[in-house]
Design a protein around this motif. Sequence first.
Motif, PDB file in Angstrom:
ATOM      1  N   ALA A 203       8.367   7.882  -1.861  1.00  0.00           N
ATOM      2  CA  ALA A 203       7.164   7.616  -2.663  1.00  0.00           C
ATOM      3  C   ALA A 203       7.423   7.951  -4.130  1.00  0.00           C
ATOM      4  O   ALA A 203       8.412   8.608  -4.466  1.00  0.00           O
ATOM      5  CB  ALA A 203       5.987   8.451  -2.146  1.00  0.00           C
TER       6      ALA A 203
ATOM      7  N   SER B 167      -1.194   0.885 -11.171  1.00  0.00           N
ATOM      8  CA  SER B 167      -0.924   0.172  -9.911  1.00  0.00           C
ATOM      9  C   SER B 167       0.326   0.771  -9.260  1.00  0.00           C
ATOM     10  O   SER B 167       1.233   1.234  -9.952  1.00  0.00           O
ATOM     11  CB  SER B 167      -0.713  -1.315 -10.172  1.00  0.00           C
ATOM     12  OG  SER B 167       0.589  -1.557 -10.626  1.00  0.00           O
ATOM     13  N   LYS B 168       0.317   0.743  -7.953  1.00  0.00           N
ATOM     14  CA  LYS B 168       1.469   1.278  -7.218  1.00  0.00           C
ATOM     15  C   LYS B 168       2.728   0.465  -7.536  1.00  0.00           C
ATOM     16  O   LYS B 168       3.825   1.016  -7.658  1.00  0.00           O
ATOM     17  CB  LYS B 168       1.187   1.241  -5.707  1.00  0.00           C
ATOM     18  CG  LYS B 168       0.070   2.177  -5.286  1.00  0.00           C
ATOM     19  CD  LYS B 168      -0.206   2.027  -3.799  1.00  0.00           C
ATOM     20  CE  LYS B 168      -1.341   2.961  -3.377  1.00  0.00           C
ATOM     21  NZ  LYS B 168      -1.686   2.815  -1.948  1.00  0.00           N
TER      22      LYS B 168
ATOM     23  N   LEU C  92       4.334   1.503 -10.754  1.00  0.00           N
ATOM     24  CA  LEU C  92       5.050   2.774 -10.596  1.00  0.00           C
ATOM     25  C   LEU C  92       6.411   2.566  -9.954  1.00  0.00           C
ATOM     26  O   LEU C  92       7.415   3.118 -10.404  1.00  0.00           O
ATOM     27  CB  LEU C  92       4.224   3.735  -9.725  1.00  0.00           C
ATOM     28  CG  LEU C  92       3.132   4.553 -10.406  1.00  0.00           C
ATOM     29  CD1 LEU C  92       2.435   5.446  -9.369  1.00  0.00           C
ATOM     30  CD2 LEU C  92       3.724   5.407 -11.513  1.00  0.00           C
TER      31      LEU C  92
ATOM     32  N   ASP D   6      -1.540  10.427   0.175  1.00  0.00           N
ATOM     33  CA  ASP D   6      -2.199   9.191  -0.255  1.00  0.00           C
ATOM     34  C   ASP D   6      -3.701   9.402  -0.384  1.00  0.00           C
ATOM     35  O   ASP D   6      -4.333   8.987  -1.358  1.00  0.00           O
ATOM     36  CB  ASP D   6      -1.898   8.081   0.764  1.00  0.00           C
ATOM     37  CG  ASP D   6      -2.598   6.782   0.404  1.00  0.00           C
ATOM     38  OD1 ASP D   6      -2.362   6.286  -0.720  1.00  0.00           O
ATOM     39  OD2 ASP D   6      -3.366   6.257   1.248  1.00  0.00           O
TER      40      ASP D   6
ATOM     41  N   ASN E 119      -4.851   9.193  -4.123  1.00  0.00           N
ATOM     42  CA  ASN E 119      -5.381   7.854  -4.385  1.00  0.00           C
ATOM     43  C   ASN E 119      -6.860   7.709  -4.069  1.00  0.00           C
ATOM     44  O   ASN E 119      -7.563   6.944  -4.729  1.00  0.00           O
ATOM     45  CB  ASN E 119      -4.591   6.801  -3.593  1.00  0.00           C
ATOM     46  CG  ASN E 119      -3.130   6.772  -3.995  1.00  0.00           C
ATOM     47  OD1 ASN E 119      -2.806   7.139  -5.131  1.00  0.00           O
ATOM     48  ND2 ASN E 119      -2.261   6.376  -3.090  1.00  0.00           N
TER      49      ASN E 119
ATOM     50  N   THR F 135      -1.471   8.452  -9.338  1.00  0.00           N
ATOM     51  CA  THR F 135      -1.328   7.459  -8.253  1.00  0.00           C
ATOM     52  C   THR F 135      -0.079   7.782  -7.451  1.00  0.00           C
ATOM     53  O   THR F 135       0.978   8.075  -8.034  1.00  0.00           O
ATOM     54  CB  THR F 135      -1.224   6.041  -8.832  1.00  0.00           C
ATOM     55  OG1 THR F 135      -2.458   5.710  -9.460  1.00  0.00           O
ATOM     56  CG2 THR F 135      -0.918   5.013  -7.745  1.00  0.00           C
TER      57      THR F 135
ATOM     58  N   ALA G  73       2.486   6.085  -5.045  1.00  0.00           N
ATOM     59  CA  ALA G  73       2.945   4.801  -4.507  1.00  0.00           C
ATOM     60  C   ALA G  73       3.731   5.081  -3.241  1.00  0.00           C
ATOM     61  O   ALA G  73       4.852   5.594  -3.295  1.00  0.00           O
ATOM     62  CB  ALA G  73       3.816   4.089  -5.534  1.00  0.00           C
ATOM     63  N   TYR G  74       3.118   4.793  -2.097  1.00  0.00           N
ATOM     64  CA  TYR G  74       3.737   5.101  -0.813  1.00  0.00           C
ATOM     65  C   TYR G  74       3.304   4.070   0.216  1.00  0.00           C
ATOM     66  O   TYR G  74       2.126   3.705   0.244  1.00  0.00           O
ATOM     67  CB  TYR G  74       3.337   6.495  -0.346  1.00  0.00           C
ATOM     68  CG  TYR G  74       3.751   6.786   1.093  1.00  0.00           C
ATOM     69  CD1 TYR G  74       5.045   7.203   1.375  1.00  0.00           C
ATOM     70  CD2 TYR G  74       2.847   6.622   2.150  1.00  0.00           C
ATOM     71  CE1 TYR G  74       5.433   7.447   2.684  1.00  0.00           C
ATOM     72  CE2 TYR G  74       3.228   6.858   3.460  1.00  0.00           C
ATOM     73  CZ  TYR G  74       4.529   7.273   3.724  1.00  0.00           C
ATOM     74  OH  TYR G  74       4.909   7.504   5.028  1.00  0.00           O
TER      75      TYR G  74
ATOM     76  N   ILE H  32       5.340  -1.461  -0.529  1.00  0.00           N
ATOM     77  CA  ILE H  32       4.819  -1.954  -1.811  1.00  0.00           C
ATOM     78  C   ILE H  32       5.665  -3.138  -2.301  1.00  0.00           C
ATOM     79  O   ILE H  32       5.135  -4.136  -2.781  1.00  0.00           O
ATOM     80  CB  ILE H  32       4.801  -0.807  -2.843  1.00  0.00           C
ATOM     81  CG1 ILE H  32       3.725   0.205  -2.433  1.00  0.00           C
ATOM     82  CG2 ILE H  32       4.556  -1.311  -4.252  1.00  0.00           C
ATOM     83  CD1 ILE H  32       3.862   1.555  -3.092  1.00  0.00           C
TER      84      ILE H  32
END
Lengths: 220, 400
Positions: B55, B62-63, B66, B237, B241, B248, B250-251, B256
């Motif tokens: 992650a 936005s994921k 990232l 998350d 999130n 954020t 991202a995971y 993703i």
Amino acid sequence: MLAIRGLKKSFVSPEGAQTPVVDVADFRLEAGAQLALRGESGSGKTTFLHLIAGILAADTGAIEIDGSAMTSLGEAGRDKLRAAKIGYIFQTFNLLQGLTVLENVMTGMAFGPGVDREHARAMLERVGLGARLRHFPRQLSTGQQQRVAVARALANRPKLVLADEPTGNLDRKNSIEALALIRETCRENGAALLLVSHDEQVLAQFENVRDFADINAAPR
Amino acid sequence: MILPRLVYRSLRQHALSTLVTAGSIALAAGLLMAVWTVKAQSQRAFTESTSGFDAVLGARSSKLQLVLNAIFHLEASPGNVAWADYEFIARHPAVKTAVPIAVGDNYEGWRIVGTVPEMFTQVELAPGAKPAFAEGRLFTDGAREAVIGGFAAQKLGWKVGQTFRPYHGLNYDPAKQHEEEFVVTGILAPTNTPADRVIWIPLKGVQTMSGHDPRAATDVSAVLLQFRAPTAGLMLDVMYNKQGDRLTLAYPVSTIMADLFNKISWFDRVLALVAYLVALVAAGSVLAGIYASMSARRRDIAILRALGARRRTIFGAVVAEAATIGALGAIAGFVVYLGLWYGVAEVIRAEAGVVLAWGDERSVWWICPLAMTALSALGGIVPALKAYRIPVAESLAPVS
């Protein structure tokens, strides 16, 4: 060997009328015989030969070749019979320009009993073209091209050879030579020969000559 | 075996038409194979290029941004993460490894990323292998030293001992060169990951670079995370999130990227459609090429028929000729395919550091040539029907 009874063929004219071209009540040719038919251009000689060869289907009548009834066969059957028992020599030779001399002869064999490369080579040697096997038709003289056509027609050991104005495109000297070659090779191979021509000098070479008009009742 | 000989002679007789048609088939086959394989291989390569991390934690954004910024080094950073946030996530019991990165500088367009030595000692950038040095050693934390990715070193022509002064920003601007000079202490062996395109320097190097905002001297751009268990990602998350609003998470990274490919799948479909159309046009060219030559072949076909060839033999010869053109084109299509594939693979490697695996999607190597051959044979049916119907007697002129 060749027996024809009540053979009729007509075409539809541009005006839509049925035009009889061939109307032969009775015609026979014995095995090994050589016969020349005299006829003017447009008299239906080629149509007659095409009917015998099975290239055209008759309207009515019967054609029997070496015991096989050509007229009772469908198109595929006629193709098979033609490939097996008939050799055809054309006025314009009809060689395949993309194939070599040897390949032209072998192609003639391919649809019949099968390709026999050595026999094809022997036939070409017989007609004096043993040194030209890999030549293409365009590299040969007209006389030589007709020799290839003769070798191709006889390569399948046919029972019947049909020759349609075979010397029509040759000069006098080549014409006499080609005709002699056709007759000799037919004799050597035991094939009957039916030749059509309007050339009196060609016809003069034959012992048996008949007027096509005498056997064809179709109006000209 | 007269049929192959007839087909061969016919192809030779119409050599120019054969070459042109086979060429169009080759283009179509090459394009089809390239679209098919590059699509599948790039999707697999991008989704598997997680550089060993589960992650990315970054500023609220936005994921996808990232991941592209922190893993693929492509996008701009959406903002900073405070040092305290880094320390919090680094100490979290569910987190196995937390590697901070800082971006904002480049050298002639090659991205400079500040990080900590653990990036090279605790993480497997490529599955199964920790980063190895082709030359030199790791930078000393806090020193003005750099480690350079293999691809960047090759393109820049740098060796150990090379010195350089970074430029400010992610895009190269000659007017914005920093004062600080760094020395290259090590060159990474190729990992076939985006890390190969990066110039790595100590985190402090970026944070304290002259001209950078001193108020952000302890901030990082993102934190790359490895979890002890997959459930940690779900828990964090929710925390970042759903309940939080500053950062954020991202995971998972691979999902993703898969989402990204799903979003641009329409583009794949457009490419595939273009490739199919090209294939259809190529099959059409087989049809048109042979059909156009039928008038010239009329007499030859009539001669073959007069010699005893059956209609179906003629039909088969024409279809076989079309199929042969298709097969020749498909074989030549491998040259087109190789050219396209290497071209695209090089662009992807240069731009994203992701290396496509040549051997993947091998089924296309036989499916596509077979399909093109079959399609060409189909294209040959129309002229074959024309050949099938040629009247023998009419075509054997003259008539006496």
